[in-house]
Scaffold this motif. Structure first.
Motif, short mmCIF file in Angstrom:
data_model
loop_
_atom_site.label_atom_id
_atom_site.label_comp_id
_atom_site.label_asym_id
_atom_site.label_seq_id
_atom_site.Cartn_x
_atom_site.Cartn_y
_atom_site.Cartn_z
N GLN A 178 6.62 -8.92 8.04
CA GLN A 178 7.34 -7.69 8.37
C GLN A 178 7.35 -7.43 9.86
OE1 GLN A 178 6.36 -4.44 5.90
NE2 GLN A 178 6.30 -5.70 4.04
N MET A 179 6.26 -7.83 10.49
CA MET A 179 6.23 -7.71 11.94
C MET A 179 7.40 -8.43 12.55
SD MET A 179 3.72 -5.95 12.81
CE MET A 179 3.69 -5.02 11.32
N VAL A 205 0.86 -1.20 0.00
CA VAL A 205 0.00 0.00 0.00
C VAL A 205 0.89 1.23 0.00
CG1 VAL A 205 -1.96 -1.10 1.06
CG2 VAL A 205 -0.17 -0.11 2.47
N ILE A 238 10.70 -6.84 12.14
CA ILE A 238 10.94 -5.73 13.08
C ILE A 238 11.43 -6.28 14.39
CG2 ILE A 238 9.78 -4.01 14.46
CD1 ILE A 238 8.11 -3.29 12.12
N HIS A 251 2.60 2.92 3.66
CA HIS A 251 3.19 1.68 4.17
C HIS A 251 3.41 1.74 5.66
CE1 HIS A 251 5.73 -1.87 4.36
NE2 HIS A 251 6.61 -1.14 5.05
N TRP A 295 0.80 -9.03 6.85
CA TRP A 295 1.76 -8.14 7.52
C TRP A 295 2.69 -8.92 8.45
CZ3 TRP A 295 2.82 -3.43 6.16
CH2 TRP A 295 1.86 -2.66 5.50
N GLY A 340 0.24 1.53 7.70
CA GLY A 340 -0.26 0.16 7.81
C GLY A 340 0.56 -0.67 8.77
N LEU A 341 1.88 -0.49 8.64
CA LEU A 341 2.77 -1.24 9.54
C LEU A 341 2.48 -0.88 10.98
CD1 LEU A 341 5.13 -3.17 9.11
CD2 LEU A 341 6.65 -1.24 9.33
#
Lengths: 156, 147, 727
Positions: B62-63, A106, B66, A109, B59, A112-113
């Motif tokens: 990516q979580m 998106v 991190i 970004h 997601w 959203g993260l």
């Protein structure tokens, strides 16, 4: 010494790859946190603990052949595994997720993260924070023990 | 290039990074270099995670990356502190020095052969001397290993 | 007397009193009684003897009634505990009183009814499977009563003697406890009415014998002798056990008397059965010979005679009680009890390639051979007790000779000889003990002589005993020996078997002469000649105290008179004949006239035996009274025979090579097997985990990189195993 420099380059490459995947935040984070903070710390330690030239242990590896062999074997296996399993799944996923409908890709970004972080993984965030705190304290505690006095000094 | 091929390529790169990091960790004996190799393994894993995340539109990948970075930072702090301590106790960054955790009847890992020290021509830059030369030892000048 | 106690109580008291004495002495002897430990035993045995006497009178009265003319049906079998009565219409065979104490074991349906099993009541039928039922039941018939009286009488006298002999011994209380235990076992042995219980108490007397022979167990010879006695007995007991098994499978019961509807082996139902009650042929011969093997072990007959001379390592009262009068007679008792079995073998001999073999003949041959062998060995022995031991073996051979004649006269004469022999042999042993006591435990006749002035009572009693043993009229031994010789003579002259009996008769005569010779040789060597006392005697060299001389005197009177007394109207023989096993002989119609005349004073035989005995005595007197020069001359002339006799014909050495060495080899092999293989296996079980651990331990190198490498390799292997089947 040189290892550290090369490693920095590796980090840069990884960051670029993150960018390609649409994980911009991660790419930046890699540069900033990894290359910036961790690698610099390492360089500091290297400076502090500098050996005299190339000592024996830098020149001689431990079981190089075996290590390299196992590494190569692993790479081959993983690749083979990936190819075979993904090839079979390929047919089903051909038209699954076109690029435009990917939830991850998106424009906002970071928003959203952030939304994900603080909703689904809130506890993990808090735990991560405390872990950082503990790590700092631990590092201080370990280094504050001091050096046992030796006759020969630091350099043998 | 469809999604799957993209995924595959990224995964292969991730795997390569991981494998190189593994080989480095196993082979090198310098503590700091070993640590760097471990970090590289983490990089490879992160790459794979991000690729999977994008592939599935989740997601979660990516979580996790991190958090990996976070944890890597902590780990780096603690590990480097320890490496410093170990260096100060032993005077070298050799992991083979720290073998006490072994079984008592097994032989220690000792270096069998040491490769010859590469002959370095110890040519240090010299200045033409101005004024009175200080008193110094000729041999010491030649055999010095550092400036 | 003792009418206030009924018969069953009396039967139970006789073994119970010695048992109680044994327990009291065992529990209180060391701490409380100490030097007075002989009181429970002496009192118990004396009371037991008195009760035995009353029982004997009771049985005699019963037998007298049975022997009366048969207008009234005789009370043959009395069961005070049950309500059974003997069949009034059938004439009874002998007298017996059976009292069942309790049931020891019952297993129903233990054996399919064998063909020879008979029902207790003639017309009933037996079930298809018979139970294995053992009752502790005591019986009282003439044979038992006579043996009980003899055993308890001699045991009482020996206990009194031992109170003086064992004075000051540290194991004083232990001795009397063992003696009382032994008397309990022996009285039970002769009282039980069951083969299995007979075996149990057979073993029990063997154990007591072992304990008593090895009484001074710190002495290695004594301990070895005890072991030897027990082991040799064991060989005999093995045969006995096999015989028991055969009896069980042939007759379906192990009881002597009729019980639970099954006819006992010597019960009334079987003894009165006219049609073939006992098995003959090969099976009968096997049963009899196996039983005879047991008797050989217990009564020290060839080839199991080797333990008795070594048993002289025990204290002398033990030798007198066990190895002269009681335990060794158990074999003779057993064979007498099993007379019907032996007779059945006689009636249907086993045909072995044309030669008819019957068990009684073999019994007689064994007895005769043993008598001769022991007599020959006894000629040269220097140890006084060993001379007496060999004479015991020889006399036991005589008893078996009598039993082997298989006539009523023969069997009763064998038992009569047992009875009289007990008295004079016990007398001789106690006399030897008296000598040993004064000579400071030196018993080798070469080291002392001329004791007749120092020990007059011992001298006179020993003389009486020797005369009785030699068989001089009117002493006891004459009558019994003469009875055996008559019985043997009656069987001579009927073809092949008669020839065997003729040879045995001659052997018996020769042995009688040898007996007289060596007995008086010992007597003269000990009591005559110049006075020599070994230095070990010290101040002991005087006559023994009264606890020791009193039994000697009593036994001397018995040895003198008991033969004559029993022969007055032959009451002994007639009483004995009323034993069911023996009354059987007189009532069956048997091809050989076995109801031979008993006690018929056959003047030729009596004269011959007396002559031979006197000749023996004369020869002994000639050689050993005086300066004894001739002995050396003769021994040098007959050097090989002398040596053979002195070395017991090397039977111990033969057994060592044949039996002991293979057993030791087997033991060594077993030991090696145990050490190497069994222990090795066990050690292996401990060794393998250690080795495995060692392998695993080598993984702990302490090198961090090794661990990482190991993890990577494991991962690789895992992936391989996942991928491999798919390709």
């Amino acid at each position: 010494m040189y290892c550290a420099i090369w490693f920095a380059l590796t980090l840069a490459g990884t960051a670029g790859l993150f960018m390609f995947q649409g994980a911009q935040f991660l790419g930046v984070a890699t540069i900033v946190v990894y290359a910036g903070a961790i690698l610099v710390t390492m360089l500091f330690v290297l400076m502090l603990a500098q050996p005299q030239g190339l000592s024996t242990y830098d020149r001689v590896s431990w079981e190089p052949l075996l290590g390299a062999g196992v590494g190569g074997l692993l790479v081959g296996l993983l690749t083979h595994l990936l190819r075979s399993s993904l090839a079979t799944a390929d047919a089903g996923f051909a038209a699954a997720k076109p690029m435009t409908e990917n939830a991850v890709l998106v424009n906002e970004h970071v928003a959203g993260l952030g939304a994900q972080l603080f909703s689904k993984h809130l506890i993990a965030v808090e735990a991560g924070g405390s872990l950082l705190l503990v790590a700092v304290v631990a590092a201080v505690a370990i280094t504050s023990q001091g050096v046992p006095k030796r006759q020969g000094g630091r350099y043998e | 290039m469809n999604e799957t091929t993209l995924l595959l390529n990224y995964l292969v790169v991730g795997a390569l990074l991981f494998a190189i990091g593994l080989v480095g960790f196993v082979t090198r004996r310098n503590l700091i270099v070993m640590f760097l190799a471990a970090e590289m393994m983490l990089q490879g894993v992160s790459l794979s995670l991000v690729a999977w995340g994008r592939y599935h539109g989740d997601w979660g990948g990516q979580m996790l990356v991190i958090f990996i970075i976070t944890v890597a930072a902590c780990e780096a702090a603690v590990a480097l502190a320890m490496i410093l301590m170990m260096f100060q106790r032993s005077g070298k960054l050799d992991i083979a020095f720290w073998q006490q955790e072994r079984e008592s009847n097994l032989p220690a890992f000792v270096d069998q052969e040491l490769p010859a020290e590469p002959e370095e021509s110890k040519h240090w830059p010299t200045l033409t001397p101005a004024g009175r030369e200080p008193r110094f030892d000729q041999e010491e000048v030649v055999h010095r290993t550092h400036v | 007397m003792f009418d206030f106690l009924d018969v069953s109580t009396r039967m139970t008291l006789i073994p119970a009193l010695p048992l109680a004495a044994a327990l009291v002495t065992a529990l209180l002897g060391r701490s409380f009684l100490r030097e007075h430990s002989h009181w429970p035993t002496v009192v118990g045995l004396a009371l037991s003897f008195i009760v035995s006497l009353s029982l004997l009178f009771e049985v005699r009265e019963l037998a007298g009634q049975a022997h009366a003319p048969h207008e009234t049906p005789a009370r043959a079998t009395v069961h005070p505990a049950s309500f059974q009565q003997a069949e009034p219409a059938k004439p009874a065979v002998g007298v017996e009183i059976v009292h069942a104490l309790w049931n020891w074991a019952t297993i129903d349906g233990a054996i399919d009814t064998p063909s020879r099993a008979l029902p207790a009541n003639g017309d009933a039928t037996l079930p298809a499977a018979l139970p294995f039922k053992i009752d502790i039941s005591l019986r009282s018939d003439p044979l038992t009563a006579i043996m009980l009286c003899m055993v308890t009488f001699i045991a009482t006298l020996v206990a009194i003697y031992a109170a003086g002999y064992m004075h000051g011994d540290p194991g004083y209380w232990r001795f009397f406890s063992y003696v009382a235990l032994f008397v309990f076992s022996m009285t039970m042995l002769v009282s039980v009415s069951n083969f299995l219980l007979l075996y149990v108490f057979w073993e029990a007397v063997g154990v007591c014998s072992y304990l008593l022979i090895g009484f001074w167990f710190e002495k290695p010879e004594a301990a070895a002798a005890g072991k030897k006695a027990f082991l040799v007995n064991r060989v005999g007991d093995f045969g006995f056990a096999l015989g028991l098994f055969l009896i069980w499978t042939t007759y379906g019961t192990l009881n002597y008397h009729d019980a639970d509807g099954i006819a006992g082996v010597f019960g009334q139902a079987r003894l009165t059965n006219t049609a073939d009650p006992y098995v003959g042929g090969g099976l009968g011969l096997a049963i009899c010979l196996l039983l005879m093997l047991g008797a050989c072990g217990k009564s020290a007959q060839f080839p199991l005679h080797v333990w008795l001379p070594d048993a002289m390592e025990g204290p002398t009262p033990v030798s007198a009680l066990i190895h002269a009068a009681t335990m060794v007679t158990a074999g003779v008792y057993m064979v007498t009890r099993c007379t019907p079995l032996f007779l059945a073998s006689l009636q249907e001999p086993f045909d072995y390639g044309g030669v008819e073999i019957s068990a009684p003949t073999i019994v007689a041959i064994i007895g005769g051979f043993t008598a001769l062998l022991a007599g020959l060995i006894g000629l040269t022995q220097t140890d006084l007790k060993r001379v007496l031991a060999y004479s015991t073996v020889s006399q036991l051979g005589y008893m078996f000779l009598g039993l082997g004649a298989a006539t009523l006269a023969g069997v009763t004469s064998g038992m009569f000889h047992l009875f009289t022999h007990a008295f004079f042999k016990a007398l001789l042993f106690l006399g030897a003990g008296s000598v040993m006591h004064s000579m400071g435990h030196v018993i080798d006749m070469r080291y002392f002589s001329g004791l007749r002035r120092i020990m007059p009572i011992t001298h006179v009693t020993f003389l009486i005993g020797s005369l009785a043993l030699a068989g001089i009229i009117p002493f006891a031994g004459f009558y019994s020996k003469d009875a055996i010789l008559s019985a043997l003579h009656a069987r001579t002259g009927e073809g092949g078997t008669g020839l065997i009996y003729s040879v045995l008769y001659v052997t018996a005569i020769v042995t009688a002469g040898m007996t007289a010779f060596y007995t008086f040789r010992a007597f003269f060597m000990t009591f005559y000649g110049e006075e020599r006392i070994p230095h070990e005697a010290g101040h002991h060299a005087h006559e023994s105290p009264w606890p020791m001389t009193l039994p000697l005197v009593i036994l001397a009177i018995a040895a003198f008179g008991v033969g004559r007394w029993c022969e007055m109207d032959h009451w002994f023989a007639h009483l004995l004949e009323q034993t069911p096993s023996l009354a059987y002989i007189s009532q069956k119609h048997l091809p050989i006239d076995l109801r031979g005349p008993f006690g018929q004073f056959n003047i030729e035989i009596a004269a011959l035996s007396s002559l031979v005995a006197l000749a023996g005595i004369a020869l002994a007197a000639f050689l050993y009274l005086g300066d004894r020069r001739e002995v050396d001359v003769i021994s040098r002339l007959l050097r090989p025979f002398y040596n053979a006799s002195l070395h017991k014909f090397w039977w111990d050495e033969i057994y060592t090579v044949l039996v002991v060495w293979p057993t030791k080899a087997l033991a060594a092999v077993s030991y090696l097997f145990d050490r190497v293989i069994i222990d090795g296996l066990v050690n292996l079980c401990g060794y393998i985990p250690r080795k495995l651990g060692g392998v695993l331990r080598s993984l702990q190198t302490g090198l961090v990189q090794f661990y990482a490498l190991a993890m990577a390799m494991a991962l690789a292997v895992l992936l391989l195993t996942l991928i491999w089947p798919g390709t």
